[in-house]
Design an enzyme around this catalytic site. Structure first.
Site, PDB file in Angstrom:
ATOM      1  N   SER A  46       0.844  -1.204   0.000  1.00 10.17           N
ATOM      2  CA  SER A  46       0.000   0.000   0.000  1.00 10.17           C
ATOM      3  C   SER A  46       0.876   1.249   0.000  1.00 10.17           C
ATOM      4  CB  SER A  46      -0.932   0.002   1.217  1.00 10.17           C
ATOM      5  OG  SER A  46      -0.212  -0.218   2.409  1.00 10.17           O
ATOM      6  N   ASP A  84       5.441  -7.015   2.498  1.00  7.89           N
ATOM      7  CA  ASP A  84       4.707  -7.529   1.328  1.00  7.89           C
ATOM      8  C   ASP A  84       5.625  -7.895   0.174  1.00  7.89           C
ATOM      9  OD1 ASP A  84       2.021  -7.681   1.908  1.00  7.89           O
ATOM     10  OD2 ASP A  84       1.565  -5.637   1.262  1.00  7.89           O
ATOM     11  N   LYS A 113       4.536 -11.337   3.229  1.00  9.63           N
ATOM     12  CA  LYS A 113       3.095 -11.553   2.991  1.00  9.63           C
ATOM     13  C   LYS A 113       2.855 -11.612   1.480  1.00  9.63           C
ATOM     14  CE  LYS A 113      -0.166  -8.206   3.720  1.00  9.63           C
ATOM     15  NZ  LYS A 113      -0.752  -8.062   2.364  1.00  9.63           N
ATOM     16  N   GLU A 115      -0.474 -12.346  -1.571  1.00 11.25           N
ATOM     17  CA  GLU A 115      -1.924 -12.372  -1.779  1.00 11.25           C
ATOM     18  C   GLU A 115      -2.332 -13.605  -2.590  1.00 11.25           C
ATOM     19  OE1 GLU A 115      -3.172  -8.688  -3.587  1.00 11.25           O
ATOM     20  OE2 GLU A 115      -2.253  -7.467  -2.015  1.00 11.25           O
ATOM     21  N   GLU A 182      -9.155  -9.308   4.214  1.00 14.39           N
ATOM     22  CA  GLU A 182      -9.493  -7.917   3.892  1.00 14.39           C
ATOM     23  C   GLU A 182     -10.821  -7.843   3.135  1.00 14.39           C
ATOM     24  OE1 GLU A 182      -6.406  -5.702   1.871  1.00 14.39           O
ATOM     25  OE2 GLU A 182      -7.708  -3.951   1.631  1.00 14.39           O
TER      26      GLU A 182
HETATM   27  O1  KIV Z   1      -0.502  -3.379   1.628  1.00 13.61           O
HETATM   28  C1  KIV Z   1      -1.099  -3.299   2.708  1.00 13.61           C
HETATM   29  O2  KIV Z   1      -1.007  -2.333   3.458  1.00 13.61           O
HETATM   30  C2  KIV Z   1      -1.965  -4.416   3.078  1.00 13.61           C
HETATM   31  C3  KIV Z   1      -2.941  -4.176   4.174  1.00 13.61           C
HETATM   32  C4  KIV Z   1      -4.038  -3.321   3.681  1.00 13.61           C
HETATM   33  C5  KIV Z   1      -3.411  -5.429   4.769  1.00 13.61           C
HETATM   34  O3  KIV Z   1      -1.888  -5.442   2.494  1.00 13.61           O
END
Ligand code: KIV
Length: 290
Positions: A46, A84, A113, A115, A182
């Site tokens: 994000s 991420d 993380k 997706e 989410e």
């Molecule tokens: O990229 C991010 O900040 C996220 C959150 C919204 C969970 O994946």
């Protein structure tokens, strides 16, 4: 209160208390998050929107993530940091390993993380087998914005609920440490939470998840628009805006800086300087030269 030290510690909180996660992307945000005893910091992609000004997360690169995660690590050395893997950086287990390896080695991430559900289970397995803790992310997955047709609430039909439950199970079997949920209905999030052994961390997923995560800017009211599921816990944009207006006003009307905010030289030293080099002489010489 138990403070998680590693990504694996997040698991033991499931049965104990709700866990609180926050995104952070720079040094001061990381310091604030650590000072507020967050259980985990998520360096989310994000950051493409909150820090880099893109309209979605797709242009974010592994280099961007490494850069921001390194800064966050310096600001929050004691907090579990999840980073991420950006769009297209885990399209095969080997590519995932290369990119996740960079986040672990160059930025000292505690976990990565990614997706998706069943389709990424093989990547999860590969990373975990190499010693990299992985957090999953289901429901509204921003990297699939074009497939979803926008940022829409997911898992709203019977088929979609069956699918998300199956995806959650696949990820757990593949070895995830926690699962971000989410933008899904609260009852669906509750069901998944009951059925999985790892903590579920909700964002726009209701009250029943094992923890919550918020984007830093949404949490503190810094975003231009606040999503429906967010309660801002400070009026950041308003407070900062007012501060900047007051600064400008103070410079324009001469009240800043005042004498208390200036550095001073001792009278004796100033007098010594003036006797050697009178200020009026210096200035008049400059005027003559001009
Ligand atoms: O990229 C991010 O900040 C996220 C959150 C919204 C969970 O994946």
């Amino acid at each position: 209160m138990v403070r998680p030290k590693t990504a694996q510690d997040l698991g033991m909180l499931k049965a104990q208390r709700p866990q609180v996660w926050l995104t952070a992307y720079d040094f001061i945000q990381a310091q604030l998050a650590e000072a507020a005893s967050m259980d985990a910091i998520l360096v989310g992609d994000s950051l493409g929107m909150t820090m880099l000004g893109y309209s979605n997360t797709l242009a974010v690169t592994t280099d961007d993530m490494v850069y921001h995660a390194r800064v966050v690590r310096r600001g929050a050395p004691q907090t579990v940091m999840v980073v991420d893997l950006p769009f297209l950086t885990y399209r095969s287990p080997e590519i995932a390993l290369t990119n996740a390896g960079r986040l672990m080695q160059e930025a000292s991430a505690d976990a990565v993380k990614l997706e998706g559900g069943r389709r990424v289970a093989e990547c999860v397995q590969r990373l975990v087998s190499e010693g990299i803790p992985v957090v999953g992310h289901l429901g509204l997955t921003p990297q699939s914005v074009h497939i979803m047709g926008g940022y829409r609430v997911q898992a709203k039909t019977e088929e979609a609920i069956v699918q998300i439950l199956d995806d959650a199970q696949s990820l757990v079997q593949a070895g995830i440490t926690a699962l971000v949920l989410e933008g899904i209905p609260d009852r669906v999030a509750e069901l998944i939470t009951e059925r999985i052994a790892v903590p579920s961390i909700g964002i726009g997923a209701g009250q029943a998840t094992d923890g919550q995560v918020l984007v830093f800017h949404d949490c503190l009211g810094l975003s231009e628009r606040t999503p429906k599921f967010v309660t801002p816990f400070a009026q950041g944009r308003q407070v900062l805006g007012q501060g900047l207006e007051q600064y400008r006003e103070a410079v324009l009307n001469g009240t800043f800086p005042d004498s208390d905010h200036a550095y001073h030289i001792a009278d004796k030293e100033w007098a010594r300087f003036q006797s050697r080099c009178p200020l009026s002489d210096t200035m008049s010489q400059e005027v003559k030269r001009d």
